[in-house]
Design a protein around this motif. Structure first.
Motif, mmCIF file in Angstrom:
data_model
loop_
_atom_site.group_PDB
_atom_site.id
_atom_site.type_symbol
_atom_site.label_atom_id
_atom_site.label_comp_id
_atom_site.label_asym_id
_atom_site.label_seq_id
_atom_site.Cartn_x
_atom_site.Cartn_y
_atom_site.Cartn_z
ATOM 1 N N LEU A 1 -1.753 10.994 1.626
ATOM 2 C CA LEU A 1 -0.993 9.784 1.324
ATOM 3 C C LEU A 1 0.445 9.878 1.833
ATOM 4 N N THR A 2 1.081 11.034 1.593
ATOM 5 C CA THR A 2 2.463 11.207 2.049
ATOM 6 C C THR A 2 2.546 11.219 3.570
ATOM 7 N N ALA A 3 1.592 11.890 4.207
ATOM 8 C CA ALA A 3 1.613 11.988 5.662
ATOM 9 C C ALA A 3 1.450 10.627 6.319
ATOM 10 N N ILE A 4 0.509 9.843 5.847
ATOM 11 C CA ILE A 4 0.265 8.532 6.450
ATOM 12 C C ILE A 4 1.473 7.614 6.248
ATOM 13 N N CYS A 5 1.991 7.580 5.020
ATOM 14 C CA CYS A 5 3.149 6.725 4.748
ATOM 15 C C CYS A 5 4.367 7.163 5.556
ATOM 16 N N THR A 6 4.595 8.477 5.644
ATOM 17 C CA THR A 6 5.760 8.973 6.367
ATOM 18 C C THR A 6 5.611 8.756 7.864
ATOM 19 N N SER B 1 -4.838 0.767 5.935
ATOM 20 C CA SER B 1 -5.287 0.284 4.630
ATOM 21 C C SER B 1 -6.449 1.115 4.103
ATOM 22 N N ILE B 2 -7.432 1.378 4.953
ATOM 23 C CA ILE B 2 -8.610 2.135 4.510
ATOM 24 C C ILE B 2 -8.214 3.546 4.084
ATOM 25 N N SER B 3 -7.338 4.185 4.846
ATOM 26 C CA SER B 3 -6.903 5.546 4.508
ATOM 27 C C SER B 3 -6.190 5.581 3.163
ATOM 28 N N LEU C 1 0.819 -1.210 0.000
ATOM 29 C CA LEU C 1 0.000 0.000 0.000
ATOM 30 C C LEU C 1 0.852 1.258 0.000
ATOM 31 N N CYS C 2 1.954 1.242 0.745
ATOM 32 C CA CYS C 2 2.820 2.414 0.827
ATOM 33 C C CYS C 2 3.494 2.692 -0.518
ATOM 34 N N GLY C 3 3.947 1.657 -1.192
ATOM 35 C CA GLY C 3 4.548 1.837 -2.506
ATOM 36 C C GLY C 3 3.563 2.413 -3.502
ATOM 37 N N ALA C 4 2.334 1.902 -3.465
ATOM 38 C CA ALA C 4 1.293 2.432 -4.355
ATOM 39 C C ALA C 4 0.989 3.887 -4.037
ATOM 40 N N ALA C 5 0.893 4.218 -2.749
ATOM 41 C CA ALA C 5 0.547 5.581 -2.338
ATOM 42 C C ALA C 5 1.627 6.582 -2.730
ATOM 43 N N LEU C 6 2.889 6.243 -2.478
ATOM 44 C CA LEU C 6 3.976 7.165 -2.806
ATOM 45 C C LEU C 6 4.128 7.310 -4.317
ATOM 46 N N GLY C 7 3.940 6.224 -5.049
ATOM 47 C CA GLY C 7 4.005 6.308 -6.506
ATOM 48 C C GLY C 7 2.940 7.227 -7.065
ATOM 49 N N VAL C 8 1.724 7.102 -6.565
ATOM 50 C CA VAL C 8 0.628 7.963 -7.020
ATOM 51 C C VAL C 8 0.879 9.412 -6.612
ATOM 52 N N ALA D 1 -1.423 1.599 -13.478
ATOM 53 C CA ALA D 1 -0.095 1.012 -13.638
ATOM 54 C C ALA D 1 0.852 1.499 -12.544
ATOM 55 N N THR D 2 0.768 2.782 -12.191
ATOM 56 C CA THR D 2 1.617 3.337 -11.138
ATOM 57 C C THR D 2 1.305 2.692 -9.796
ATOM 58 N N ILE D 3 0.031 2.451 -9.521
ATOM 59 C CA ILE D 3 -0.359 1.791 -8.274
ATOM 60 C C ILE D 3 0.264 0.401 -8.180
ATOM 61 N N LEU D 4 0.169 -0.363 -9.259
ATOM 62 C CA LEU D 4 0.703 -1.728 -9.253
ATOM 63 C C LEU D 4 2.224 -1.743 -9.224
ATOM 64 N N ILE D 5 2.858 -0.863 -10.009
ATOM 65 C CA ILE D 5 4.321 -0.823 -10.033
ATOM 66 C C ILE D 5 4.866 -0.344 -8.690
ATOM 67 N N GLY D 6 4.206 0.651 -8.091
ATOM 68 C CA GLY D 6 4.636 1.110 -6.770
ATOM 69 C C GLY D 6 4.568 -0.002 -5.741
ATOM 70 N N ALA D 7 3.479 -0.769 -5.764
ATOM 71 C CA ALA D 7 3.348 -1.902 -4.846
ATOM 72 C C ALA D 7 4.439 -2.932 -5.102
ATOM 73 N N LEU D 8 4.720 -3.204 -6.379
ATOM 74 C CA LEU D 8 5.730 -4.203 -6.748
ATOM 75 C C LEU D 8 7.131 -3.773 -6.300
ATOM 76 N N VAL D 9 7.497 -2.516 -6.574
ATOM 77 C CA VAL D 9 8.826 -2.023 -6.216
ATOM 78 C C VAL D 9 9.014 -2.025 -4.695
ATOM 79 N N ALA D 10 7.989 -1.592 -3.962
ATOM 80 C CA ALA D 10 8.094 -1.570 -2.499
ATOM 81 C C ALA D 10 8.229 -2.977 -1.929
#
Length: 341
Positions: free
Chosen positions: A256-261, A208-210, A70-77, A293-302
């Motif tokens: 998204l940035t605040a929650i992940c950070t 997850s919900i956020s 989720l964090c990879g997807a959020a930061l990518g987006v 695509a960014t959501i999926l790639i971000g999740a994959l890279v993370a």
């Protein structure tokens, strides 16, 4: 269209494989059959024979895998939204100082306020205080950047302003570290290294919900984002309320940035590099295709980064921010060479 569908299906498959590997690989060797029994089968006998295995899989590896995805997807987006809004390929939560702003908020709570926020109206502590501080810090810096974007039209100059805002935040953090207690400095230093392991199983529902709400909101902005690619005047001629879109970009990126950070620390390069990986693989700037695509790639890279962090086995866990630049920095260098050389 069939080619794009196969591309998305391949990404989903790779995310699923990396998610499974994150459950199977770690410093403690657990048989594959035992992992699947813990997750899907009758684990009562297994839990009594190996109680640590159940704890490692359910309380550690599973939350880490979900958080990384989720964090990879959020930061990518977040990076994609900023790059589109500023029409700058080097825009991102860390480059524009948004992650630094969130980090400054967390530093104020951890180092100056002793881990709690108390006012006449409310009092919060622990993760809630950290999350609130990170959200306020990220939103303030994002607001400052958007304010300057209405004054400065040159993208390079705007990028420099963002970097300077990040330096100011870093300077304030350094001063707080200098005057803080040894325990506070140690806690903040560990948080600053980045880790997907800070989100416990109990915090996973809120986290997850956020994140999912933020991702869904970003996907709903695909049409106005495509209009912004052609310029603000053209977008307004098409009936797009650019001010309203920018406000939503501010809120979504800040949240998204605040929650992940707050939960995972200031993670470098994911928000900057992932959108470019999506563009390179997809060959399109259409946000209807690029956002998913960014959501999926971000999740994959993370997930890959989290997997690398746990590869040394008994040697311990590598800090996350020691791994992400290995993937992100080459992508950024390639984009710079392709665009300006």
């Amino acid at each position: 269209m069939e080619k794009k569908v196969r591309f998305y299906l391949l990404l989903v498959l790779l995310v699923a494989v990396c998610f499974a590997l994150n459950l199977l690989v770690g410093s403690v060797r657990i048989p594959v059959s035992a992992v699947f029994s813990i997750l899907f089968g009758d684990s009562s006998a297994l839990a009594s024979a190996h109680p640590s295995w159940h704890f490692i899989v359910v309380e550690s590896r599973l939350p880490q895998a979900i958080t990384a995805m989720l964090c990879g997807a959020a930061l990518g987006v977040s990076g994609l939204l900023l790059q589109t809004a500023f029409r700058n390929p080097l825009a991102g939560p860390s480059i524009f100082g948004i992650a630094n702003g969130a980090g400054l908020g967390v530093a104020i709570v951890m180092l100056a306020l002793g881990g709690s926020i108390s006012t006449a109206l409310f009092s919060v502590s622990g993760f809630v205080a950290v999350l609130l501080a990170a959200f306020v810090g990220a939103m303030l810096v994002t607001g400052v950047i958007f304010f300057f974007s209405t004054i400065v039209r040159n993208n390079v100059m705007l990028l420099i302003i963002g970097i300077m805002v990040g330096y100011l935040s870093s300077s304030a953090i350094s001063l707080l570290n200098f005057f803080a207690t040894e325990e506070g400095v140690r806690s903040y230093l560990m948080w600053g290294m980045g880790s997907f392991g800070a989100v416990s199983l109990g915090h996973i529902p809120f986290f997850s919900i956020s994140i999912v709400i933020g991702l869904v909101a970003s996907v709903l902005l695909a049409k106005p984002l495509n209009a912004l690619l052609l310029g603000e005047l053209y977008a307004e001629n098409l009936g797009v309320d650019t001010r309203r879109v920018r406000n939503w970009l501010l809120v979504i990126t800040g949240v998204l940035t605040a929650i992940c950070t707050a939960y995972c620390g200031p993670i470098a390069f994911l928000g900057l590099a992932v959108p470019h990986i999506g563009r390179l693989l997809l060959g399109s700037e259409n946000h209807r295709q690029l956002l998913p695509a960014t959501i999926l790639i971000g999740a994959l890279v993370a997930l890959l980064c989290n997997l690398v962090c746990h590869l040394p086995g008994e040697g311990g866990i590598i800090p996350l921010n020691a791994v992400t630049p290995l993937i992100g920095a080459p992508v950024v260098i390639y984009v710079i060479l392709k665009k300006w050389v």
